[in-house]
Design a protein around this motif. Structure first.
Motif, PDB file in Angstrom:
ATOM      1  N   PRO A   1      45.994 -53.699 -18.195  1.00 22.13           N
ATOM      2  CA  PRO A   1      47.393 -53.698 -17.731  1.00 22.13           C
ATOM      3  C   PRO A   1      48.132 -52.407 -18.094  1.00 22.13           C
ATOM      4  N   GLU A   2      47.896 -51.894 -19.291  1.00 19.33           N
ATOM      5  CA  GLU A   2      48.538 -50.643 -19.706  1.00 19.33           C
ATOM      6  C   GLU A   2      48.041 -49.484 -18.850  1.00 19.33           C
ATOM      7  N   ALA A   3      46.741 -49.450 -18.549  1.00 15.39           N
ATOM      8  CA  ALA A   3      46.193 -48.387 -17.708  1.00 15.39           C
ATOM      9  C   ALA A   3      46.781 -48.461 -16.297  1.00 15.39           C
ATOM     10  N   GLU A   4      46.924 -49.664 -15.769  1.00 21.32           N
ATOM     11  CA  GLU A   4      47.531 -49.830 -14.445  1.00 21.32           C
ATOM     12  C   GLU A   4      48.987 -49.366 -14.474  1.00 21.32           C
ATOM     13  N   HIS A   5      49.690 -49.691 -15.546  1.00 19.16           N
ATOM     14  CA  HIS A   5      51.088 -49.279 -15.699  1.00 19.16           C
ATOM     15  C   HIS A   5      51.194 -47.750 -15.731  1.00 19.16           C
ATOM     16  N   ARG A   6      50.331 -47.104 -16.511  1.00 20.05           N
ATOM     17  CA  ARG A   6      50.336 -45.640 -16.582  1.00 20.05           C
ATOM     18  C   ARG A   6      50.012 -45.030 -15.218  1.00 20.05           C
TER      19      ARG A   6
ATOM     20  N   ARG B   1      50.681 -46.331 -12.272  1.00 27.25           N
ATOM     21  CA  ARG B   1      51.883 -46.454 -11.430  1.00 27.25           C
ATOM     22  C   ARG B   1      52.922 -45.398 -11.814  1.00 27.25           C
ATOM     23  N   ILE B   2      53.114 -45.171 -13.110  1.00 25.43           N
ATOM     24  CA  ILE B   2      54.070 -44.146 -13.558  1.00 25.43           C
ATOM     25  C   ILE B   2      53.617 -42.770 -13.084  1.00 25.43           C
ATOM     26  N   LEU B   3      52.321 -42.480 -13.204  1.00 24.47           N
ATOM     27  CA  LEU B   3      51.793 -41.193 -12.747  1.00 24.47           C
ATOM     28  C   LEU B   3      52.077 -41.002 -11.260  1.00 24.47           C
ATOM     29  N   GLN B   4      51.782 -42.012 -10.444  1.00 27.36           N
ATOM     30  CA  GLN B   4      52.039 -41.905  -9.005  1.00 27.36           C
ATOM     31  C   GLN B   4      53.525 -41.704  -8.725  1.00 27.36           C
TER      32      GLN B   4
ATOM     33  N   MET C   1      56.490 -38.720 -17.022  1.00 25.93           N
ATOM     34  CA  MET C   1      55.806 -39.943 -17.450  1.00 25.93           C
ATOM     35  C   MET C   1      56.364 -40.431 -18.782  1.00 25.93           C
ATOM     36  N   GLN C   2      56.590 -39.516 -19.710  1.00 25.89           N
ATOM     37  CA  GLN C   2      57.131 -39.911 -21.008  1.00 25.89           C
ATOM     38  C   GLN C   2      58.544 -40.479 -20.869  1.00 25.89           C
ATOM     39  N   GLN C   3      59.371 -39.841 -20.041  1.00 24.40           N
ATOM     40  CA  GLN C   3      60.734 -40.330 -19.836  1.00 24.40           C
ATOM     41  C   GLN C   3      60.719 -41.690 -19.144  1.00 24.40           C
ATOM     42  N   THR C   4      59.864 -41.835 -18.133  1.00 17.41           N
ATOM     43  CA  THR C   4      59.784 -43.105 -17.402  1.00 17.41           C
ATOM     44  C   THR C   4      59.279 -44.209 -18.316  1.00 17.41           C
ATOM     45  N   HIS C   5      58.262 -43.897 -19.109  1.00 14.75           N
ATOM     46  CA  HIS C   5      57.717 -44.880 -20.047  1.00 14.75           C
ATOM     47  C   HIS C   5      58.761 -45.264 -21.084  1.00 14.75           C
TER      48      HIS C   5
END
Length: 175
Positions: free
Chosen positions: A101-106, A108-111, A164-168
């Motif tokens: 789930p964390e990898a999928e979340h990352r 989505r953030i990357l995209q 990515m860091q800001q979005t996360h």
């Protein structure tokens, strides 16, 4: 029977290709073996597509099948001592499954962050990281030197990483 069109299978497989291939790569020490098992996994996923429950995670379903394909591969190759035991394989797979789930979340953030770039930058990333051209060919195509292209890619990677860091961070603050 699953009523999702087969085009969605191709779309989901393309979207989760790296995640599934990476999962298999953590279970098998040799890249050629992992590539073979990934191909076999894709065939099995296609054969079992009609049984996929669209309410579940595609990557979890696919990695579950990949796990059993790795075990089958290792059973056939059991004479070779370079493969993990079933116990170790299960432990690694369990750890990887909790990380999905964390990898999928990352992902989505990357995209999301890549989509925020201008069209030229997105194309450059696509050409350099997902295309069939070498860096030299992309540089020639864009009228840049290889050094200038590497610098541009470095700046883009930093922008994406910051985004990515800001979005996360924003997502964590919102939860």
């Amino acid at each position: 029977m699953n009523q999702i069109p087969h085009e969605q299978f191709v779309s989901l497989l393309a979207r989760h290709h790296s995640l599934i291939r990476g999962f298999i790569g953590t279970l098998l020490p040799h890249q050629n073996d992992a590539d073979d098992v990934f191909q076999q996994t894709c065939l099995v996923l296609w054969r079992k597509w009609d049984s996929f429950d669209e309410t579940q995670s595609f990557s979890s379903w696919a990695c579950g099948i990949a796990f059993y394909e790795v075990k089958n591969f290792q059973r056939v190759q059991s004479r070779d001592r370079h493969y993990f035991s079933d116990e170790i394989l299960s432990l690694i797979a369990a750890q990887q499954s909790t990380a999905l789930p964390e990898a999928e979340h990352r992902q989505r953030i990357l995209q999301h962050c890549i989509q925020k770039l201008d069209a030229e930058s997105r194309k450059l990333i696509q050409d350099c990281y997902h295309g069939d051209l070498s860096i030299k060919e992309v540089a020639e195509q864009t009228g840049r030197s290889c050094d200038a292209l590497y610098k541009k890619l470095s700046r883009l990677r930093l922008r994406i990483m910051d985004c990515m860091q800001q979005t996360h961070h924003s997502a964590e603050m919102g939860s």
